[in-house]
Design a protein around this motif. Structure first.
Motif, PDB file in Angstrom:
ATOM      1  N   ASP A  66      17.639  30.625  42.523  1.00 42.38           N
ATOM      2  CA  ASP A  66      18.426  30.487  43.744  1.00 42.38           C
ATOM      3  C   ASP A  66      19.866  30.125  43.382  1.00 42.38           C
ATOM      4  O   ASP A  66      20.127  29.547  42.345  1.00 42.38           O
ATOM      5  N   GLY A  67      20.788  30.459  44.274  1.00 41.93           N
ATOM      6  CA  GLY A  67      22.168  30.034  44.110  1.00 41.93           C
ATOM      7  C   GLY A  67      23.074  31.003  43.397  1.00 41.93           C
ATOM      8  O   GLY A  67      24.205  30.652  43.069  1.00 41.93           O
ATOM      9  N   LYS A  68      22.625  32.206  43.109  1.00 44.52           N
ATOM     10  CA  LYS A  68      23.504  33.189  42.478  1.00 44.52           C
ATOM     11  C   LYS A  68      24.348  33.876  43.543  1.00 44.52           C
ATOM     12  O   LYS A  68      23.934  34.049  44.679  1.00 44.52           O
ATOM     13  N   MET A  69      25.538  34.256  43.177  1.00 45.65           N
ATOM     14  CA  MET A  69      26.465  34.867  44.126  1.00 45.65           C
ATOM     15  C   MET A  69      25.938  36.198  44.647  1.00 45.65           C
ATOM     16  O   MET A  69      26.194  36.553  45.795  1.00 45.65           O
ATOM     17  N   ALA A  70      25.197  36.930  43.836  1.00 43.66           N
ATOM     18  CA  ALA A  70      24.618  38.185  44.310  1.00 43.66           C
ATOM     19  C   ALA A  70      23.621  37.934  45.440  1.00 43.66           C
ATOM     20  O   ALA A  70      23.528  38.713  46.387  1.00 43.66           O
ATOM     21  N   GLY A  71      22.891  36.845  45.352  1.00 40.97           N
ATOM     22  CA  GLY A  71      21.951  36.488  46.415  1.00 40.97           C
ATOM     23  C   GLY A  71      22.659  36.146  47.707  1.00 40.97           C
ATOM     24  O   GLY A  71      22.220  36.534  48.797  1.00 40.97           O
ATOM     25  N   TYR A  72      23.765  35.414  47.597  1.00 41.74           N
ATOM     26  CA  TYR A  72      24.540  35.084  48.799  1.00 41.74           C
ATOM     27  C   TYR A  72      25.219  36.328  49.374  1.00 41.74           C
ATOM     28  O   TYR A  72      25.361  36.457  50.587  1.00 41.74           O
ATOM     29  N   GLY A  73      25.629  37.248  48.513  1.00 39.16           N
ATOM     30  CA  GLY A  73      26.184  38.512  48.991  1.00 39.16           C
ATOM     31  C   GLY A  73      25.145  39.323  49.742  1.00 39.16           C
ATOM     32  O   GLY A  73      25.442  39.915  50.784  1.00 39.16           O
ATOM     33  N   PHE A  74      23.913  39.329  49.224  1.00 39.07           N
ATOM     34  CA  PHE A  74      22.829  40.015  49.905  1.00 39.07           C
ATOM     35  C   PHE A  74      22.534  39.358  51.244  1.00 39.07           C
ATOM     36  O   PHE A  74      22.253  40.043  52.228  1.00 39.07           O
ATOM     37  N   LEU A  75      22.619  38.030  51.296  1.00 38.09           N
ATOM     38  CA  LEU A  75      22.442  37.293  52.555  1.00 38.09           C
ATOM     39  C   LEU A  75      23.475  37.738  53.580  1.00 38.09           C
ATOM     40  O   LEU A  75      23.142  38.009  54.736  1.00 38.09           O
ATOM     41  N   LEU A  76      24.720  37.832  53.175  1.00 40.88           N
ATOM     42  CA  LEU A  76      25.780  38.232  54.104  1.00 40.88           C
ATOM     43  C   LEU A  76      25.608  39.664  54.594  1.00 40.88           C
ATOM     44  O   LEU A  76      25.779  39.945  55.782  1.00 40.88           O
ATOM     45  N   VAL A  77      25.263  40.564  53.687  1.00 42.59           N
ATOM     46  CA  VAL A  77      25.078  41.966  54.078  1.00 42.59           C
ATOM     47  C   VAL A  77      23.881  42.110  55.028  1.00 42.59           C
ATOM     48  O   VAL A  77      23.955  42.826  56.033  1.00 42.59           O
ATOM     49  N   ALA A  78      22.798  41.408  54.739  1.00 41.14           N
ATOM     50  CA  ALA A  78      21.610  41.508  55.584  1.00 41.14           C
ATOM     51  C   ALA A  78      21.869  40.929  56.970  1.00 41.14           C
ATOM     52  O   ALA A  78      21.507  41.542  57.985  1.00 41.14           O
ATOM     53  N   CYS A  79      22.508  39.768  57.038  1.00 43.49           N
ATOM     54  CA  CYS A  79      22.775  39.152  58.343  1.00 43.49           C
ATOM     55  C   CYS A  79      23.817  39.943  59.130  1.00 43.49           C
ATOM     56  O   CYS A  79      23.700  40.067  60.352  1.00 43.49           O
ATOM     57  N   ALA A  80      24.816  40.475  58.450  1.00 47.99           N
ATOM     58  CA  ALA A  80      25.821  41.285  59.138  1.00 47.99           C
ATOM     59  C   ALA A  80      25.197  42.567  59.695  1.00 47.99           C
ATOM     60  O   ALA A  80      25.531  43.002  60.800  1.00 47.99           O
ATOM     61  N   SER A  81      24.276  43.157  58.948  1.00 56.58           N
ATOM     62  CA  SER A  81      23.588  44.351  59.443  1.00 56.58           C
ATOM     63  C   SER A  81      22.722  44.026  60.650  1.00 56.58           C
ATOM     64  O   SER A  81      22.655  44.799  61.608  1.00 56.58           O
ATOM     65  N   SER A  82      22.073  42.873  60.602  1.00 61.45           N
ATOM     66  CA  SER A  82      21.256  42.441  61.733  1.00 61.45           C
ATOM     67  C   SER A  82      22.118  42.198  62.970  1.00 61.45           C
ATOM     68  O   SER A  82      21.762  42.616  64.071  1.00 61.45           O
ATOM     69  N   GLN A  83      23.243  41.542  62.789  1.00 65.26           N
ATOM     70  CA  GLN A  83      24.147  41.284  63.916  1.00 65.26           C
ATOM     71  C   GLN A  83      24.729  42.584  64.456  1.00 65.26           C
ATOM     72  O   GLN A  83      24.891  42.738  65.662  1.00 65.26           O
ATOM     73  N   TRP A  84      25.030  43.528  63.571  1.00 66.23           N
ATOM     74  CA  TRP A  84      25.539  44.830  63.994  1.00 66.23           C
ATOM     75  C   TRP A  84      24.501  45.545  64.856  1.00 66.23           C
ATOM     76  O   TRP A  84      24.825  46.137  65.879  1.00 66.23           O
ATOM     77  N   PHE A  85      23.228  45.466  64.436  1.00 63.68           N
ATOM     78  CA  PHE A  85      22.165  46.089  65.221  1.00 63.68           C
ATOM     79  C   PHE A  85      22.000  45.395  66.564  1.00 63.68           C
ATOM     80  O   PHE A  85      21.830  46.050  67.590  1.00 63.68           O
ATOM     81  N   LEU A  86      22.038  44.050  66.576  1.00 64.66           N
ATOM     82  CA  LEU A  86      21.858  43.315  67.825  1.00 64.66           C
ATOM     83  C   LEU A  86      23.009  43.532  68.801  1.00 64.66           C
ATOM     84  O   LEU A  86      22.833  43.434  70.016  1.00 64.66           O
ATOM     85  N   SER A  87      24.203  43.830  68.290  1.00 62.44           N
ATOM     86  CA  SER A  87      25.339  44.070  69.179  1.00 62.44           C
ATOM     87  C   SER A  87      25.563  45.560  69.444  1.00 62.44           C
ATOM     88  O   SER A  87      26.592  45.937  70.003  1.00 62.44           O
ATOM     89  N   ARG A  88      24.602  46.382  69.070  1.00 61.96           N
ATOM     90  CA  ARG A  88      24.680  47.836  69.265  1.00 61.96           C
ATOM     91  C   ARG A  88      25.982  48.407  68.716  1.00 61.96           C
ATOM     92  O   ARG A  88      26.711  49.122  69.396  1.00 61.96           O
ATOM     93  N   GLY A  89      26.234  48.125  67.453  1.00 58.68           N
ATOM     94  CA  GLY A  89      27.464  48.586  66.820  1.00 58.68           C
ATOM     95  C   GLY A  89      27.567  50.094  66.679  1.00 58.68           C
ATOM     96  O   GLY A  89      28.663  50.627  66.541  1.00 58.68           O
ATOM     97  N   TRP A  90      26.446  50.796  66.693  1.00 54.90           N
ATOM     98  CA  TRP A  90      26.498  52.247  66.570  1.00 54.90           C
ATOM     99  C   TRP A  90      27.001  52.914  67.839  1.00 54.90           C
ATOM    100  O   TRP A  90      27.330  54.091  67.822  1.00 54.90           O
ATOM    101  N   ARG A  91      27.106  52.177  68.942  1.00 56.46           N
ATOM    102  CA  ARG A  91      27.578  52.754  70.208  1.00 56.46           C
ATOM    103  C   ARG A  91      29.052  52.481  70.466  1.00 56.46           C
ATOM    104  O   ARG A  91      29.505  52.659  71.573  1.00 56.46           O
ATOM    105  N   ALA A  92      29.756  52.030  69.478  1.00 59.58           N
ATOM    106  CA  ALA A  92      31.171  51.696  69.683  1.00 59.58           C
ATOM    107  C   ALA A  92      31.934  52.957  69.947  1.00 59.58           C
ATOM    108  O   ALA A  92      32.542  53.262  70.856  1.00 59.58           O
TER     109      ALA A  92
END
Length: 92
Positions: A66-92
């Motif tokens: 735990d605690g590697k920067m690649a893991g935190y980068g993956f966390l950010l990409v996964a959460c940002a993708s989830s938020q994009w889906f929840l806000s219907r980003g493909w319909r912009a």
């Protein structure tokens, strides 16, 4: 390791996912996307938090610790993708 130490370790492991989920939900509310899914803010927080925990868990399995920067980068990409889906980003 006692039960209290285990609790603190798990709390420290989940803290980055909770912080990223809270930040994304707060910024989503401030940005005011009108075409978001009909999910309340606490539902979006819960979904982003669970996606973040899964991402951190997968990064521990793949990277070996735990605690590697690649893991935190993956966390950010996964959460940002989830938020994009929840806000219907493909319909912009």
């Amino acid at each position: 390791m006692g039960p209290l130490d285990l609790f603190y370790h798990l709390l420290g492991f989940a803290a980055p996912a909770a912080a990223v989920a809270a930040w994304l939900v707060l910024m989503g509310l401030l940005m005011g996307r009108q075409n978001s899914l009909a999910v309340p803010w606490y539902g979006k927080f819960a979904i982003n938090f669970m996606v973040g925990l899964i991402a951190l868990g997968l990064s521990v399995l793949v990277l070996g610790r735990d605690g590697k920067m690649a893991g935190y980068g993956f966390l950010l990409v996964a959460c940002a993708s989830s938020q994009w889906f929840l806000s219907r980003g493909w319909r912009a």
